[in-house]
Design an enzyme around this catalytic site. Structure first.
Site, short mmCIF file in Angstrom:
data_model
loop_
_atom_site.label_atom_id
_atom_site.label_comp_id
_atom_site.label_asym_id
_atom_site.label_seq_id
_atom_site.Cartn_x
_atom_site.Cartn_y
_atom_site.Cartn_z
N ASP A 29 54.24 -23.27 -39.10
CA ASP A 29 55.28 -22.23 -39.08
C ASP A 29 55.20 -21.43 -40.37
O ASP A 29 55.02 -22.01 -41.45
CB ASP A 29 56.68 -22.87 -39.00
CG ASP A 29 56.99 -23.43 -37.62
OD1 ASP A 29 56.22 -23.16 -36.68
OD2 ASP A 29 58.00 -24.16 -37.50
N ASP B 176 54.70 -30.75 -38.17
CA ASP B 176 54.08 -29.45 -38.36
C ASP B 176 53.98 -29.18 -39.85
O ASP B 176 54.35 -30.05 -40.66
CB ASP B 176 54.92 -28.35 -37.67
CG ASP B 176 56.29 -28.17 -38.31
OD1 ASP B 176 56.61 -28.89 -39.28
OD2 ASP B 176 57.04 -27.30 -37.85
N ASP C 276 55.13 -26.27 -42.68
CA ASP C 276 55.99 -25.08 -42.82
C ASP C 276 55.69 -24.35 -44.13
O ASP C 276 55.57 -24.99 -45.19
CB ASP C 276 57.47 -25.51 -42.83
CG ASP C 276 57.83 -26.38 -41.65
OD1 ASP C 276 57.91 -25.86 -40.54
OD2 ASP C 276 58.01 -27.61 -41.84
P1 UTP Z 1 61.03 -28.89 -39.31
O1 UTP Z 1 61.53 -28.91 -37.91
O2 UTP Z 1 59.62 -28.51 -39.51
O3 UTP Z 1 61.36 -30.30 -39.93
O4 UTP Z 1 61.97 -27.90 -40.08
P2 UTP Z 1 60.71 -31.10 -41.12
O5 UTP Z 1 61.82 -31.53 -41.98
O6 UTP Z 1 59.61 -30.28 -41.76
O7 UTP Z 1 60.13 -32.36 -40.42
P3 UTP Z 1 58.70 -32.54 -39.70
O8 UTP Z 1 57.93 -33.37 -40.65
O9 UTP Z 1 58.10 -31.19 -39.49
O10 UTP Z 1 59.00 -33.27 -38.45
C1 UTP Z 1 61.99 -27.78 -41.49
C2 UTP Z 1 63.28 -27.20 -41.94
O11 UTP Z 1 63.33 -25.84 -41.59
C3 UTP Z 1 64.55 -25.52 -41.02
C4 UTP Z 1 65.10 -26.79 -40.44
O12 UTP Z 1 66.49 -26.82 -40.54
C5 UTP Z 1 64.49 -27.86 -41.30
O13 UTP Z 1 65.41 -28.23 -42.28
N1 UTP Z 1 64.33 -24.51 -39.98
C6 UTP Z 1 63.42 -24.72 -39.00
C7 UTP Z 1 65.04 -23.35 -40.02
O14 UTP Z 1 65.88 -23.16 -40.92
N2 UTP Z 1 64.87 -22.40 -39.04
C8 UTP Z 1 63.96 -22.59 -38.04
O15 UTP Z 1 63.81 -21.71 -37.18
C9 UTP Z 1 63.22 -23.78 -38.03
MG MG Z 2 58.06 -29.39 -40.62
#
Ligand code: UTP
Ligand code: MG
Length: 497
Positions: free
Chosen positions: A421, A331, A333
């Protein structure tokens, strides 16, 4: 036992004639690619053994390259052999099995590649370039290690990930975390593990992890991992949890109901999919396809325009895996905030409104802020923070992506769906949220563990609390937080733990 030399010299000519024309033989063992080292063996013996192996269905490479899986040598001087191998500048040396001629003779006798045993292995006895000093200084905390996206121990870490997932799907937390921690340690190494001996000073490697590593070092694979991968329950739960909105509990419920495929789920009239799951199935092909860096950049432009049209002095940051320098992610972020206190809470609904008008919002789940500064610190860590946030699926047009979309060949729609997100903390919480959302998950886990165990502090996405001084520590940048924790600053691209 096969005691005699492989072929008596006197029979050389006649056997060579039997084995036929090189290159014409039927290949029986696609996964095994041999290379016979000429040093000590000599050119004519090598040529003869090559033909013999080919006649038995083995692939024998003439040149040592990264496609080779098994290097066979008669050189008993281990150090000179390894010195030569290292000078060959191979990317893949760690994945190759370097074997004594006895493995070759056993295999020729059996007419198939026999299992590699320790007695067959020619182990590297040379000190590895950076091993001894690096090993001593590897910390048990990921936040004290620098881990880039380059993983020198992928064979092991991929295996550990499968084992961790198996425990995760069964909700057994201890061993799951143990395998994730072990994988994280190996990912941080600037060198590849070639023998168990090289791991003796590394932290977080327990008996189970070491036995898996030993199996991989000996056989090139782990039978335990292969068993898991072929297990029907594991396969089905992995399939179901790959749908946006389906967690391990739902997946297990569907499995116990006898469902095995998406068609089974969709045809079961007693299953009520929630809105998130409905979107998950609807956009499954797109969402399960990795998002590229170029697509993440294009989305950044879209969100950036939307946010700044609403609040010109808003701050937007790309976070998550892409901030850590990953080429692909599941995704994209973002963190957004504004200097005006309280304004950040209204920002996300306004962004959603704008994206809806643009006609690119395919799904949205908005969670209003439940953040309350007076309730800090949170003594129990919660996976979710309390900031306003939304989980979106956006329609991304190919024309907006430099170099085009990352889509399947033959997909002519010209657009794809992408998961996005967006989280909106207040400005004074921005550094904590940025640090928390940059990840990786393992890096975050160890930051919090380090804070608790080594500094008597509590860290989460909202704040850092000093239990000794009984006060919340202020931070406007990530560097401030590392400094409060007494840690050397680790750049985002070094947090791929
Ligand atoms: P992600 O699940 O998007 O992982 O969460 P990522 O590292 O970006 O990997 P990919 O590429 O999408 O698979 C990003 C970071 O945001 C934190 C998670 O702990 C992770 O470190 N996070 C995610 C939160 O702190 N709260 C949430 O509700 C969701
Ligand atoms: Mg991510």
């Amino acid at each position: 036992m096969f005691h005699s030399p492989i072929v008596p010299r006197v029979r050389k000519r006649s056997r060579a004639a039997e084995v036929g024309i090189p290159g014409r033989e039927e290949v029986k063992f696609e996964d095994v690619r041999l290379f016979l080292v000429e040093r000590k063996m000599g050119r004519s013996r090598r040529s003869f053994l090559t033909q013999l192996a080919r006649s038995k269905g083995f692939i024998v490479e003439d040149v040592l390259s990264d496609v080779v899986t098994h290097v066979v040598s008669e050189d008993i001087h281990t150090s000179s052999l390894w010195t030569w191998l290292k000078e060959c500048d191979l990317k893949n040396l760690t994945h190759m099995l370097v074997l004594d001629i006895s493995w070759f003779t056993d295999s020729m006798r059996e007419g198939r590649p026999v299992a590699v045993e320790t007695k067959h292995l020619i182990q590297d006895t040379l000190p590895e370039a950076s091993t001894p000093t690096a090993v001593v200084s590897v910390s048990q905390y990921a936040c004290q290690r620098r881990t880039t996206t380059e993983n020198n121990n992928k064979t092991f870490t991929d295996a550990f990930e499968v084992l961790a997932e198996r425990y995760e799907l069964n909700e057994i937390e201890g061993p799951c975390l143990a395998f994730r921690r072990a994988a994280s340690v190996l990912k941080s190494l600037p060198w590849a593990v070639r023998s168990l001996g090289a791991t003796q000073d590394l932290p977080c490697l327990g008996e189970h992890t070491k036995s898996v590593m030993e199996e991989i070092l000996q056989n090139g694979r782990s039978f335990e991992v292969e068993r898991i991968l072929s297990d029907e329950r594991f396969q089905t739960l992995k399939l179901f949890t790959s749908v946006f909105g389906v967690g391990p509990k739902t997946a297990d419920k569907w499995y116990r109901r006898g469902l095995r495929s998406f068609n089974d789920v969709l045809a079961d009239s007693s299953i009520q999919l929630n809105r998130m799951q409905q979107s998950g199935f609807l956009h499954y092909e797109d969402i399960s396809r990795a998002v590229s860096k170029a697509e993440a950049r294009a989305l950044r432009n879209i969100i950036d325009k939307a946010v700044h049209a609403i609040t010109p002095d808003a701050v937007l940051a790309l976070t998550g895996g892409f901030r850590r320098g990953k080429e692909f992610g599941h995704d994209v972020d973002f963190i957004v905030t504004t200097p005006e206190p309280g304004e950040e809470e209204t920002l996300i609904p306004k962004v959603i409104n704008r994206l809806t008008k643009q006609g690119i919002l395919l799904y949205t789940e908005y969670q209003a802020s439940t953040f309350d500064m007076s309730k800090l610190p949170c003594h129990r860590f919660e996976a979710m923070d309390h900031f306003a946030k939304c989980f979106l699926i956006l329609r991304l047009e190919g024309s907006q992506v430099e170099g085009g979309l990352h889509i399947a060949e033959g997909d002519s729609r010209g657009w794809r769906a992408v998961r996005v997100d967006l989280v909106a903390p207040p400005m004074d919480r921005y550094a904590f949220a940025l640090l928390g959302w940059t990840g990786s998950r393992q890096f975050e886990r160890d930051l919090r563990r380090y804070a608790r165990m080594e500094r008597q502090m509590l860290l989460d996405n909202h704040a850092l609390y000093d239990k000794t001084k009984k006060e919340l520590l202020a931070a406007t940048t990530e560097k401030d937080i590392f400094a409060h924790l007494g840690l050397e600053y680790i750049e985002p691209w070094q947090r791929n733990a």
